[in-house]
Design an enzyme around this catalytic site. Structure first.
Site, PDB file in Angstrom:
ATOM      1  N   GLU A 184       0.856  -1.195   0.000  1.00 25.31           N
ATOM      2  CA  GLU A 184       0.000   0.000   0.000  1.00 25.31           C
ATOM      3  C   GLU A 184       0.888   1.239   0.000  1.00 25.31           C
ATOM      4  OE1 GLU A 184      -3.652  -0.044   2.468  1.00 25.31           O
ATOM      5  OE2 GLU A 184      -2.888  -1.960   3.140  1.00 25.31           O
ATOM      6  N   ARG A 196      -0.388   8.501   9.412  1.00 25.52           N
ATOM      7  CA  ARG A 196      -0.197   7.051   9.622  1.00 25.52           C
ATOM      8  C   ARG A 196       0.158   6.335   8.321  1.00 25.52           C
ATOM      9  NH1 ARG A 196      -3.729   2.801   8.896  1.00 25.52           N
ATOM     10  NH2 ARG A 196      -5.403   4.267   8.443  1.00 25.52           N
ATOM     11  N   HIS A 231     -10.799   9.587   7.367  1.00 26.04           N
ATOM     12  CA  HIS A 231     -10.565   8.152   7.510  1.00 26.04           C
ATOM     13  C   HIS A 231     -10.017   7.755   8.874  1.00 26.04           C
ATOM     14  CE1 HIS A 231      -9.703   4.096   6.218  1.00 26.04           C
ATOM     15  NE2 HIS A 231      -8.410   4.244   6.357  1.00 26.04           N
ATOM     16  N   ARG A 253      -0.061   8.453   2.012  1.00 26.66           N
ATOM     17  CA  ARG A 253      -1.465   8.842   1.854  1.00 26.66           C
ATOM     18  C   ARG A 253      -1.692  10.346   1.813  1.00 26.66           C
ATOM     19  NH1 ARG A 253      -4.943   5.117   5.569  1.00 26.66           N
ATOM     20  NH2 ARG A 253      -4.297   3.616   4.027  1.00 26.66           N
ATOM     21  N   HIS A 295      -8.499   9.676   3.635  1.00 29.65           N
ATOM     22  CA  HIS A 295      -8.127   8.610   2.700  1.00 29.65           C
ATOM     23  C   HIS A 295      -8.323   9.149   1.289  1.00 29.65           C
ATOM     24  CE1 HIS A 295      -7.831   4.812   0.611  1.00 29.65           C
ATOM     25  NE2 HIS A 295      -7.440   4.238   1.735  1.00 29.65           N
TER      26      HIS A 295
HETATM   27  C1  SIN Z   1      -6.948   0.839   2.788  1.00 27.13           C
HETATM   28  O1  SIN Z   1      -7.211  -0.340   2.612  1.00 27.13           O
HETATM   29  O2  SIN Z   1      -6.662   1.617   1.888  1.00 27.13           O
HETATM   30  C2  SIN Z   1      -6.989   1.383   4.180  1.00 27.13           C
HETATM   31  C3  SIN Z   1      -5.934   0.778   4.976  1.00 27.13           C
HETATM   32  C4  SIN Z   1      -5.620   1.636   6.152  1.00 27.13           C
HETATM   33  O3  SIN Z   1      -6.319   2.603   6.436  1.00 27.13           O
HETATM   34  O4  SIN Z   1      -4.614   1.357   6.801  1.00 27.13           O
END
Ligand code: SIN
Length: 550
Positions: A133, A399, A364, A303, A254
């Site tokens: 991610e 985070r 988020h 993010r 998010h």
């Molecule tokens: C996501 O799946 O994009 C969210 C994961 C997260 O908030 O750590």
């Protein structure tokens, strides 16, 4: 640096109502996600544990997690590399000793979750499947059911709690407030049980320790990935009990939340970062891949970087969303790997196998929360905090993806160990107790609107001041009989006011805090934590301490 002079959050204090019933436990755990249930399962070895949860055991944020749990489990990966990615994402504000615990204890904690019965996705060899991610330089995110990781983790934890008859559970119960002892320590909770039977209505539980694992405060904004229960209850009640909160201004938006139209309110469907981790990419209204050139990791940048780039592009084009292109996956991969997101898209008339997905940033995750040490202890004796309700120092200003479930796991284990080795004394309650004047439940939408308009991804001094004034007026003018909706509205207004105070105080842009009037990023003068607390009359006050000087 101080709070907002002339504004007030909870100026009215009333005498606390007498509870109708009283129970006893050693530890009361507030909340039933990964942090709460892991704490309960481990703390029960050393005393009577009572879990109190607002809805049913599975209704919190954990079950909505899609991406997974990050831990250095793959070939060639190390905790040190996970540490580096976490520190970079945190934009200079992570506490390195806390992150070291997270990344070093993480792999073992994930294996314990597997032993408990969690079925993560594996290859036919039995090896864990790992994905990537934003902000991760390695594939290190374990997942379950493709994109239903949280639901599987929650299922396994709830099953384990059901197999542990010594853990008492009270569902459909809102914890109203923490009960103080004469010396200011916490000695229990008051709660309102919305059920039938002997523990109905307002009661109290006396205990040695309370663990706040009540999740985040996403509902403070009009649209969020968080469920309806995330009204900041734990943070608000900790503030009322005199606890210090930290880094509250760092609310993570998010980048890719399914855009359902301008007026959409409440919980919105998440479109996991793992989709970009497996090859999908963002495009603007003209079809341009705008993340290339913004960051070396392009669509997989941390993010906050992606959310800001999307917001800039939306402003430039006067658009309300951008697009996510995952058409390259094909139907079979969509079904196998992202069934939850596929279903959510189709439910809203979008077929991501053949169409672009409209996405926009939405609230988020709260990277800050109740300030804790490395064992989850808050500044109030007898009070612990864990998971999203806490600020353990692992997230800093932003985070890293999939570090949140991991934080809940690792720090719950540490809290249980601390409770076993050094259990707090059972103290008598203070003779006199006060309770806040409550906000009317009807104020909630207006508070959410103010926060969305003025304290979202983009912030400035005028907007933050205006929102603080409006919310203070709303709260001051509303008086409410004690009922659970009024307590939730009060909690929401309390965290909103503290968030506004810290966001106003931090005159720089860093991580997920973006000040239009202070656009230069990462001002060295602001390399430190903003802490906040409520003064005697309920006004938020803030203090700043450079890193390492707290
Ligand atoms: C996501 O799946 O994009 C969210 C994961 C997260 O908030 O750590």
């Amino acid at each position: 640096m101080s709070g907002l002079p002339g504004t007030s959050t909870l100026p009215r204090l009333l005498r606390a109502p007498s509870p109708g019933w009283t129970a006893h436990a050693d530890v009361v755990v507030v909340g039933s996600g990964i942090a709460g249930l892991t704490t309960a399962l481990r703390a029960r070895e050393h005393g009577r544990v009572l879990v109190v949860t607002k809805d049913n055991l599975s209704a919190g944020s954990t079950r909505w997690a899609q991406g997974g749990i990050a831990a250095a489990l793959g070939p060639g990966d190390t905790p040190e590399q996970h540490l580096t990615d976490t520190l970079v994402a945190g934009a200079g504000l992570c506490e390195e000793d806390a992150v070291r615990l997270l990344v070093n204890e993480g792999p073992h904690a994930v294996h314990e979750l597997i032993e408990l019965g969690t079925r993560f996705d594996t290859f036919s060899t039995g090896d864990l499947q790992l994905t990537r991610e934003g902000g991760h330089h390695r594939d290190r995110v374990v997942h379950a059911g493709g994109d239903a990781t949280g639901a599987e983790v929650q299922r396994a934890l709830v099953a384990a709690v059901h197999n542990a008859p010594d853990i008492e559970v009270i569902e459909h119960a809102l914890v109203l407030d923490l009960m103080p002892a004469a010396d200011g320590a916490v000695t229990g909770v008051t709660l309102h049980v919305m059920g039938e039977g002997e523990r109905d209505g307002v009661g109290s539980v006396r205990c040695r320790a309370v663990v706040l694992a009540s999740g985040g405060m996403g509902q403070v904004y009009s649209s969020t990935t968080n469920p309806a229960v995330s009204t900041g209850d734990g943070i608000a009640m900790a503030l009322r009990a005199g606890a210090v909160v930290r880094d509250v201004e760092f609310v993570q938006f998010h980048p890719t939340v399914l855009w359902l139209g301008a007026g959409s309110r409440g919980q919105q469907p998440l479109v996991s970062e793992a989709i970009r981790g497996e090859g999908a990419f963002l495009v603007d209204q003209q079809g341009e891949r705008f993340m290339q050139g913004v960051h070396e990791m392009a669509d997989l940048a941390p993010r906050d970087v992606v959310a800001k780039a999307i917001m800039r592009r939306m402003r430039e084009h006067g658009s309300e969303h951008v697009w996510l292109d995952a058409r390259g996956f094909g139907e079979e991969r969509w079904r196998a790997r992202f069934p939850t997101i596929l279903a959510a898209c189709r439910e809203h008339g979008i077929d991501p196998v053949h169409e672009l997905i409209p996405v926009a940033p939405a609230c988020h995750y709260a990277s800050g929360g109740v300030a804790t040490d490395l064992d989850g202890r808050t500044t109030v004796p007898g009070l612990y905090a864990c998971g999203e309700a806490a600020c353990s120092g692992v997230h800093g200003a932003n985070r890293l993806a999939s570090n949140s479930l991991l934080e809940g796991l690792v720090f719950a284990r540490r809290i249980a160990a601390d409770l076993a080795s050094d259990p707090p004394a059972l103290r008598p309650p203070a003779a006199e107790r006060r309770t806040p004047g409550l906000s009317a439940a009807s104020t909630m939408p207006a508070v959410q609107r103010q926060m969305t308009d003025s304290a979202g991804v983009l912030r400035n001094q005028d907007g933050l001041e205006r929102a603080a004034k409006t919310i203070a007026d709303l709260v001051a003018d509303s008086d409410e009989v004690p009922r659970t909706e009024a307590w939730e509205a009060t909690n929401l207004a309390t965290v909103a006011m503290v968030l506004l105070a810290t966001a106003r105080a931090r005159e720089e842009t860093r991580g997920s805090h973006w000040r239009e009037d202070f656009p230069d990023p990462d001002d060295a003068r602001w390399a430190g934590h903003l802490s906040a607390f409520l003064d005697e009359s309920g006004r938020p006050q803030t203090t700043f301490a450079p890193l390492g000087e707290e």
